[in-house]
Motif scaffolding. Sequence first.
Motif, PDB file in Angstrom:
ATOM      1  N   GLU A   1       0.813  -1.219   0.000  1.00 56.91           N
ATOM      2  CA  GLU A   1       0.000   0.000   0.000  1.00 56.91           C
ATOM      3  C   GLU A   1       0.848   1.271   0.000  1.00 56.91           C
ATOM      4  O   GLU A   1       0.456   2.276  -0.585  1.00 56.91           O
ATOM      5  N   THR A   2       1.990   1.226   0.650  1.00 58.11           N
ATOM      6  CA  THR A   2       2.807   2.439   0.781  1.00 58.11           C
ATOM      7  C   THR A   2       4.131   2.366   0.032  1.00 58.11           C
ATOM      8  O   THR A   2       4.891   3.330   0.036  1.00 58.11           O
ATOM      9  N   SER A   3       4.393   1.252  -0.616  1.00 55.42           N
ATOM     10  CA  SER A   3       5.678   1.081  -1.289  1.00 55.42           C
ATOM     11  C   SER A   3       5.746   1.898  -2.581  1.00 55.42           C
ATOM     12  O   SER A   3       4.780   1.982  -3.333  1.00 55.42           O
ATOM     13  N   THR A   4       6.907   2.463  -2.806  1.00 50.43           N
ATOM     14  CA  THR A   4       7.144   3.193  -4.055  1.00 50.43           C
ATOM     15  C   THR A   4       8.017   2.373  -5.009  1.00 50.43           C
ATOM     16  O   THR A   4       8.386   2.864  -6.077  1.00 50.43           O
ATOM     17  N   ALA A   5       8.335   1.156  -4.628  1.00 45.59           N
ATOM     18  CA  ALA A   5       9.166   0.288  -5.472  1.00 45.59           C
ATOM     19  C   ALA A   5       8.396  -0.106  -6.730  1.00 45.59           C
ATOM     20  O   ALA A   5       7.163  -0.065  -6.767  1.00 45.59           O
TER      21      ALA A   5
END
Length: 195
Positions: free
Chosen positions: A79-83
């Motif tokens: 949900e919060t990953s920018t990968a």
Amino acid sequence: MLQGKQKRAQETRQRILVAATDLFNQGNFNAVSTESIAEQANVSKGTLFAHFGDKLGLFAEIGLKELRACVEGLHEEAETSTASGREQLNHSLMKILQYFEKQPEFLRIFIDVAGWEKGGRAENFLDVAGSIDKLFQRFIEKGQQDKSIRTMDPKLGAVSVRAFMIHAAISRVCGEYPTTEEQHTEVGKLLSLVL
């Protein structure tokens, strides 16, 4: 009256799960006896068998619960990953492989349960396997959007990744990949063939 019995049965079941989880985490599957689980849970062996059938059934339930928690945690991380989609897919795959490496006996159970057609374990397995597929599919779709994964049917890609995961876990347990790093390298190579 019935509710009181049901509540006590649930509490007993939970005590057995907690005791068994603690003992399995201290030693391997074969080193833990049903006697030690029953003693730590303060129940008879008959009660343990009434709730779980046998030690394998108990271990399977614990393993599926832990694997489900791992997959749910990976969904939350996403949900919060920018990968990129590929990076998230690789990360999640490695986390699941780490679980199988920590509990190699559960890998055998996981594979065995895949062939079951009926019963609670089969339903739990299908639920966990479906959650893994959804996780992988999510990252494949994201990877297609960010161009880190080539265009393909995301569902088919997810099933392929799960097959690679099982292959890599078996290969690690059998010693084909002597180290975790070698396993991760080989998984990366396999994924690059498909994704």
